[in-house]
Design a protein around this motif. Structure first.
Motif, short mmCIF file in Angstrom:
data_model
loop_
_atom_site.label_atom_id
_atom_site.label_comp_id
_atom_site.label_asym_id
_atom_site.label_seq_id
_atom_site.Cartn_x
_atom_site.Cartn_y
_atom_site.Cartn_z
N VAL A 435 0.84 -1.21 0.00
CA VAL A 435 0.00 0.00 0.00
C VAL A 435 0.88 1.26 0.00
N GLY A 436 1.99 1.21 0.73
CA GLY A 436 2.90 2.35 0.73
C GLY A 436 3.48 2.61 -0.65
N GLN A 437 3.82 1.56 -1.37
CA GLN A 437 4.32 1.73 -2.73
C GLN A 437 3.23 2.28 -3.65
N GLN A 438 1.98 1.90 -3.40
CA GLN A 438 0.87 2.44 -4.19
C GLN A 438 0.72 3.94 -3.92
N SER A 445 5.71 12.72 -5.54
CA SER A 445 6.32 13.83 -4.81
C SER A 445 5.91 13.87 -3.34
N MET A 446 5.18 12.88 -2.89
CA MET A 446 4.63 12.87 -1.53
C MET A 446 5.68 12.37 -0.55
N LEU A 447 6.38 13.29 0.09
CA LEU A 447 7.51 12.93 0.95
C LEU A 447 7.09 12.00 2.09
N ILE A 448 5.94 12.28 2.69
CA ILE A 448 5.54 11.49 3.85
C ILE A 448 5.31 10.03 3.48
N ALA A 449 4.93 9.76 2.23
CA ALA A 449 4.74 8.37 1.80
C ALA A 449 6.07 7.62 1.79
N TYR A 450 7.12 8.28 1.34
CA TYR A 450 8.45 7.66 1.37
C TYR A 450 8.88 7.42 2.82
N GLU A 451 8.61 8.40 3.68
CA GLU A 451 9.00 8.26 5.08
C GLU A 451 8.24 7.11 5.75
N THR A 452 6.96 6.97 5.40
CA THR A 452 6.19 5.85 5.94
C THR A 452 6.79 4.52 5.49
N LEU A 453 7.12 4.45 4.21
CA LEU A 453 7.71 3.21 3.67
C LEU A 453 9.05 2.91 4.34
#
Length: 485
Positions: A435-438, A445-453
């Motif tokens: 889901v994080g990769q999705q 460009s969503m920085l928080i998504a990378y940080e979550t992953l």
């Protein structure tokens, strides 16, 4: 598939998608290949519901296979489930950046959804992969044309004809676009003649400036607006035109300063105060934004857009109690029929969001449930429920409602990111990674998504994967800093 071999790319509307990708020639796990074969057979028969189910099974068995994702997205596109198709195509591209058919179909879906900027960006990426494809050039031209970017459209159509002189659709579109440009020029010349007949009349310059705006000729539009101001320095018309130009240019500083001058000239103009609030907000000046919206509401208490904007400005400024009061007032307006339909739903969603921000999760749940009773399958209702359940540590209920939010709105990257974070808390790491990769595929460009992953990888004791993701974060931050400079 015979029924979808010829794709209509003339305008992006009702475009027939690129066919399903067959993979008999590839070495696949037996069960996954069986599901793919079943999906292809169902699609051949026009049974896209069965094809979707089969391709879902193929994806479950090979979640990292971009072509499996592509086939599922295509089945969803054929079922006109465009939101799910977008999510699928974006994930397919994330897994296989060379999968050009996914770019083409994604661009067509964006066109169907009216997301023309996104369609243009996607077709341009496809053109980078296949610069000699005249059909892609045609699609680029159509995406430009629908945004009234006629000169860019003309160049794209010409390129299509250079690559394929027999491309009739490109020739027809080029001819039509050229006529539109010529019509604009005729109207421009006529308005210039009207100004020549009475060069002291500011109103005639306003029509000329509007024509320049339609043509995206911003320098001429600004010059004309300034000419209006030189003829009538104390008049509103010149400033209104100047504001319109800066708004279309998305020049937030100049737009804000122009509206500040307008409200100084006319302090009782509620609409101008609302515009000022919008641009102060975009500048990040929350205090002045709140003050401008509040002034607009004071002048015109039933101005619904200003009331929503005021509530959101209070929220952004972390003045949650004041945001609650405004959202509650909006809901009361709905109960008295002053607010209708989607506005009522938005008021409930805003109230639930504010309760969540305050940690009043039970109140948020109650409000979100009331929203869903009024507006079944509202994605914000599910999302606020999920957020509240997450805050209470009721993770399974949170996951369930995040999934419901995504089903209702598959294009919202925040939903995927927050679901990934909740799955992380539940230690459902493999699901969380997917889901994080999705989330990243939906918004790279969503920085928080990378940080979550990265956090997920860290908790899984995969430091190298976490470090690789954080390097992507630093690269994105460097790009943002470079852009600001």
């Amino acid at each position: 598939m015979d029924d979808i071999q010829d794709r209509n790319t003339n305008d992006g509307k009702n475009a027939v998608p690129i066919p399903f990708i067959r993979r008999e020639e590839l070495a696949r796990p037996k069960d996954e290949q069986a599901w793919t074969d079943r999906g292809n057979a169902a699609a051949q028969a026009g049974n896209y519901e069965e094809a979707e189910e089969a391709f879902e099974q193929a994806v479950a068995l090979s979640p990292a296979d971009g072509r499996a994702r592509y086939n599922l997205a295509l089945a969803q596109q054929c079922l006109q489930d465009y939101g799910a198709a977008v999510a699928g195509y974006r994930r397919a591209i994330d897994l296989d950046p060379q999968l050009i058919d996914a770019y083409i179909n994604l661009g067509n879906v964006y066109s169907e959804l009216g997301l023309h900027r996104e369609a243009l960006e996607t077709f341009q990426l496809a053109m980078e992969l296949a610069p000699d494809n005249d059909e892609i050039c045609l699609s680029v031209g159509e995406a430009y044309r629908i945004q009234n970017l006629f000169q860019d459209a003309i160049q794209a159509y010409r390129q299509a004809l250079i690559l394929n002189p027999e491309n009739i659709a490109a020739a027809d579109s080029l001819r039509d676009t050229r006529e539109r440009v010529n019509d604009q020029l005729r109207r421009l010349m006529e308005q210039e003649r009207r100004i020549d007949a009475d060069p002291a009349d500011p109103s005639r310059y306003a029509e000329l400036a509007s024509l320049y705006l339609d043509m995206r000729r911003y320098d001429e539009a600004l010059s004309t607006a300034n000419q209006m101001l030189s003829l009538d320095p104390d008049g509103r018309a010149g400033y209104d035109m100047l504001a319109a130009v800066y708004e279309q240019m998305d020049d937030r500083d100049q737009a804000a300063e122009t509206y500040a001058r307008i409200v100084a000239m006319d302090p009782d103009d509620a609409e101008a105060w609302e515009h000022l609030g919008t641009w102060r907000s975009l500048q990040g000046n929350l205090e002045e934004s709140v003050n401008a919206y509040a002034r607009s509401v004071d002048l015109e208490p039933q101005r619904i857009t200003a009331r929503f904007s005021l509530a959101e400005a209070y929220y952004d400024a972390e003045r949650y109690d004041e945001a609650l009061a405004v959202f509650q007032g909006l809901i009361e307006s709905g109960q008295s029929d002053l607010l209708q339909g989607e506005d009522v739903a938005a008021a409930y969603a805003g109230l639930a969001d504010t309760y969540n921000a305050l940690g009043r999760y039970d109140d948020a749940i109650k409000t979100a449930q009331e929203l869903l009773e009024r507006s079944e399958d509202d994605p914000d209702g599910y999302y606020q429920l999920a957020t509240a359940y997450d805050g209470l540590g009721r993770l399974d209920e949170a996951v369930e409602n995040y999934h419901s939010a995504i089903v209702s709105d598959p294009l919202n990257a925040d939903y995927y990111n927050d679901l990934a974070d909740t799955l992380r808390k539940a230690k459902r790491y493999e699901e969380a990674i997917e889901v994080g990769q999705q989330a990243i595929a939906m918004d790279p460009s969503m920085l928080i998504a990378y940080e979550t992953l990265a956090q997920i990888y860290t908790e899984m004791n995969r430091p190298e994967d976490a470090a690789a993701v954080m390097r992507q974060v630093e690269a994105l931050r460097s790009m943002d800093e470079g852009g600001e400079d």
